[in-house]
Write a protein that holds these residues in place. Structure first.
Motif, PDB file in Angstrom:
ATOM      1  N   HIS A   9       0.728  -1.291   0.018  1.00 13.93           N
ATOM      2  CA  HIS A   9      -0.066  -0.022   0.078  1.00 13.93           C
ATOM      3  C   HIS A   9       0.917   1.370   0.081  1.00 13.93           C
ATOM      4  O   HIS A   9       1.506   1.422   0.876  1.00 13.93           O
ATOM      5  CB  HIS A   9      -0.866  -0.056   1.328  1.00 13.93           C
ATOM      6  CG  HIS A   9      -1.531   1.165   1.169  1.00 13.93           C
ATOM      7  ND1 HIS A   9      -2.348   1.316   2.654  1.00 13.93           N
ATOM      8  CD2 HIS A   9      -2.156   1.952   0.508  1.00 13.93           C
ATOM      9  CE1 HIS A   9      -2.978   2.510   2.485  1.00 13.93           C
ATOM     10  NE2 HIS A   9      -2.941   2.982   1.043  1.00 13.93           N
ATOM     11  N   LEU A  10       1.051   2.125  -1.090  1.00 11.70           N
ATOM     12  CA  LEU A  10       1.570   3.240  -1.247  1.00 11.70           C
ATOM     13  C   LEU A  10       0.662   4.301  -1.309  1.00 11.70           C
ATOM     14  O   LEU A  10      -0.424   4.230  -1.913  1.00 11.70           O
ATOM     15  CB  LEU A  10       2.422   3.238  -2.622  1.00 11.70           C
ATOM     16  CG  LEU A  10       3.647   2.472  -2.616  1.00 11.70           C
ATOM     17  CD1 LEU A  10       3.562   0.990  -2.211  1.00 11.70           C
ATOM     18  CD2 LEU A  10       4.360   2.512  -4.192  1.00 11.70           C
ATOM     19  N   THR A  11       0.848   5.479  -0.838  1.00 13.48           N
ATOM     20  CA  THR A  11      -0.027   6.575  -0.876  1.00 13.48           C
ATOM     21  C   THR A  11       0.812   7.729  -0.958  1.00 13.48           C
ATOM     22  O   THR A  11       1.725   8.034  -0.644  1.00 13.48           O
ATOM     23  CB  THR A  11      -1.209   6.565   0.095  1.00 13.48           C
ATOM     24  OG1 THR A  11      -2.222   7.637  -0.294  1.00 13.48           O
ATOM     25  CG2 THR A  11      -0.634   6.899   1.510  1.00 13.48           C
ATOM     26  N   ILE A  13       2.331  10.183  -2.926  1.00 16.75           N
ATOM     27  CA  ILE A  13       3.612  10.276  -3.501  1.00 16.75           C
ATOM     28  C   ILE A  13       3.953  11.690  -3.626  1.00 16.75           C
ATOM     29  O   ILE A  13       5.056  12.458  -3.583  1.00 16.75           O
ATOM     30  CB  ILE A  13       3.963   9.446  -4.757  1.00 16.75           C
ATOM     31  CG1 ILE A  13       3.584   7.949  -4.616  1.00 16.75           C
ATOM     32  CG2 ILE A  13       5.351   9.613  -5.379  1.00 16.75           C
ATOM     33  CD1 ILE A  13       3.554   7.128  -5.777  1.00 16.75           C
ATOM     34  N   ILE A  53      13.323   2.637  -1.702  1.00 13.22           N
ATOM     35  CA  ILE A  53      11.951   2.005  -1.612  1.00 13.22           C
ATOM     36  C   ILE A  53      11.705   1.009  -2.719  1.00 13.22           C
ATOM     37  O   ILE A  53      11.377  -0.162  -2.516  1.00 13.22           O
ATOM     38  CB  ILE A  53      10.878   3.031  -1.592  1.00 13.22           C
ATOM     39  CG1 ILE A  53      10.993   4.069  -0.532  1.00 13.22           C
ATOM     40  CG2 ILE A  53       9.462   2.414  -2.216  1.00 13.22           C
ATOM     41  CD1 ILE A  53      10.154   5.236  -0.763  1.00 13.22           C
ATOM     42  N   ILE A  57      10.674  -2.778  -1.976  1.00  8.77           N
ATOM     43  CA  ILE A  57       9.643  -3.377  -2.575  1.00  8.77           C
ATOM     44  C   ILE A  57       9.900  -4.601  -3.425  1.00  8.77           C
ATOM     45  O   ILE A  57       9.321  -5.687  -3.269  1.00  8.77           O
ATOM     46  CB  ILE A  57       8.883  -2.461  -3.329  1.00  8.77           C
ATOM     47  CG1 ILE A  57       8.012  -1.354  -2.406  1.00  8.77           C
ATOM     48  CG2 ILE A  57       7.829  -2.921  -4.107  1.00  8.77           C
ATOM     49  CD1 ILE A  57       7.378  -0.135  -3.059  1.00  8.77           C
ATOM     50  N   ILE A  65       0.175  -4.247  -5.806  1.00  7.37           N
ATOM     51  CA  ILE A  65       0.446  -2.965  -5.241  1.00  7.37           C
ATOM     52  C   ILE A  65      -0.828  -2.109  -5.522  1.00  7.37           C
ATOM     53  O   ILE A  65      -1.221  -2.152  -6.567  1.00  7.37           O
ATOM     54  CB  ILE A  65       1.822  -2.196  -5.700  1.00  7.37           C
ATOM     55  CG1 ILE A  65       2.919  -3.150  -5.396  1.00  7.37           C
ATOM     56  CG2 ILE A  65       1.845  -0.971  -5.291  1.00  7.37           C
ATOM     57  CD1 ILE A  65       4.288  -2.696  -6.172  1.00  7.37           C
ATOM     58  N   VAL A  67      -2.134   2.029  -4.729  1.00  8.06           N
ATOM     59  CA  VAL A  67      -1.653   3.246  -4.571  1.00  8.06           C
ATOM     60  C   VAL A  67      -2.791   4.190  -4.333  1.00  8.06           C
ATOM     61  O   VAL A  67      -3.815   4.409  -5.382  1.00  8.06           O
ATOM     62  CB  VAL A  67      -0.827   3.966  -5.740  1.00  8.06           C
ATOM     63  CG1 VAL A  67      -0.413   5.157  -5.751  1.00  8.06           C
ATOM     64  CG2 VAL A  67       0.169   3.047  -6.297  1.00  8.06           C
ATOM     65  N   LEU A 237       4.738   8.305   0.816  1.00  7.47           N
ATOM     66  CA  LEU A 237       5.672   7.276   0.514  1.00  7.47           C
ATOM     67  C   LEU A 237       7.171   8.020   0.707  1.00  7.47           C
ATOM     68  O   LEU A 237       8.018   7.117   1.533  1.00  7.47           O
ATOM     69  CB  LEU A 237       5.798   7.067  -1.031  1.00  7.47           C
ATOM     70  CG  LEU A 237       6.489   5.780  -1.675  1.00  7.47           C
ATOM     71  CD1 LEU A 237       6.375   4.566  -0.888  1.00  7.47           C
ATOM     72  CD2 LEU A 237       6.308   5.898  -3.054  1.00  7.47           C
ATOM     73  N   TYR A 250       5.895   2.576   3.520  1.00  3.40           N
ATOM     74  CA  TYR A 250       4.533   2.050   2.987  1.00  3.40           C
ATOM     75  C   TYR A 250       4.246   0.889   3.895  1.00  3.40           C
ATOM     76  O   TYR A 250       4.778   0.432   4.636  1.00  3.40           O
ATOM     77  CB  TYR A 250       4.727   1.643   1.498  1.00  3.40           C
ATOM     78  CG  TYR A 250       5.992   0.432   1.253  1.00  3.40           C
ATOM     79  CD1 TYR A 250       5.405  -1.020   1.252  1.00  3.40           C
ATOM     80  CD2 TYR A 250       7.207   0.494   1.517  1.00  3.40           C
ATOM     81  CE1 TYR A 250       6.408  -1.771   1.093  1.00  3.40           C
ATOM     82  CE2 TYR A 250       8.142  -0.470   1.483  1.00  3.40           C
ATOM     83  CZ  TYR A 250       7.765  -1.676   1.189  1.00  3.40           C
ATOM     84  OH  TYR A 250       8.593  -2.787   1.064  1.00  3.40           O
TER      85      TYR A 250
END
Length: 289
Positions: A9-11, A13, A53, A57, A65, A67, A237, A250
């Motif tokens: 879970h990325l958010t 950026i 990162i 990952i 993944i 986002v 991130l 993340y």
């Protein structure tokens, strides 16, 4: 069906690339965002972290993944192109699910650039092993200073239809940019029509909600007829702030089913500037279904 699924879970950026911005592009809300970035917000991000990162990952061997919005800062074409290139370096395109944030629709033009690069429709459903991902778009163009969001009635209707078709064979995950329940952020940054989302959450068909927007790691709970639903945001991130719940990084969610219960293990990975490595914090949940 796979027994354990690993989802990253990325958010938020907020990829910024204002070097070639034109006067015409600045004649909009972008001017406010550009000044804010130069004077303050930009100092909170360090995109050199993206290399570390990416390597981390890759080591995790994620199945998928997600986002949860704000890929860009000023929704410039170059920002979308560069963040797309970065995301494609993490995993194959079919194994990345993206929803927009308010910064991706910072101005009306941003919608065009977002859909050009990502070509998505909302809501969507993706089946990833034992999980169903349901993505919605809460991003709308707003005036300066406010960054609220809402789901169109068309999306709400389709989302209701989707959830009515879902069942407990899958671990059902809702992806949204804005917090879907009240009390998490200020009114000018909130989701306007939380009532419709809450009505859907009450049915208990959704097992987990992932969002962004608030720029900090947070775990809250919503209580449905089937028990509590974790409602989780990741920190931005590439954030450089050192406060515990804001440290950049993340989340990873490991999901499996045993003895008629879903087990959810949350791993929060944060970047340690001193050791140039990632620290891990783990949370373990059992969710009845």
């Amino acid at each position: 069906m796979h027994n354990i699924t690993k989802i990253g879970h990325l958010t938020d950026i907020h990829y910024s690339y204002p070097e070639n911005i034109t006067i015409k592009q600045l004649m909009s809300k972008r001017l406010y965002g550009y000044i804010f970035w130069k004077l303050s917000k930009g100092k909170r991000f360090d995109f050199s972290m993206l290399k570390e990162i990416k390597e981390d990952i890759k080591k995790e061997q994620l199945d998928h993944i997600v986002v949860t919005g704000d890929l860009t800062q000023l929704c410039l074409p170059e920002e979308f192109y560069k963040v797309k290139t970065f995301l494609q370096s993490l995993h194959s395109q079919e194994n990345i699910s993206i929803i927009p944030g308010n910064h991706d629709f910072y101005v009306s033009e941003g919608k065009k650039h977002f859909y050009k690069e990502f070509q998505l429709q909302y809501p969507f459903v993706k089946i990833i092993n034992n999980c169903a991902l349901i993505g919605v778009n809460s991003a709308v163009v707003t005036p300066p200073v406010v960054s609220y969001g809402y789901l169109t009635q068309s999306q709400i209707k389709k989302l209701q239809e989707i959830t009515e078709r879902l069942d407990n064979r899958y671990f059902n995950i809702l992806l949204i940019h804005h917090p879907p329940i009240n009390g998490i952020t200020f009114w000018n940054k909130a989701l306007i029509n939380t009532k419709e989302i809450i009505k859907i959450l009450k049915t208990g068909i959704i097992n987990l909600v992932l969002y962004g927007h608030i720029h900090r790691f947070s775990i809250r709970y919503f209580f449905s007829i089937n028990g509590k639903i974790p409602v989780i945001s990741a920190s931005p991130l590439a954030y450089t702030l050192r406060k515990h719940n804001q440290i950049g990084g993340y989340n990873i969610y490991e999901i499996n089913r045993a003895n008629n219960k879903w087990r959810l293990i949350i791993k929060r990975k944060t970047y340690n500037f001193q050791t140039k490595s990632f620290d891990v914090e783990t949370f373990d949940f059992f969710i009845f279904s």
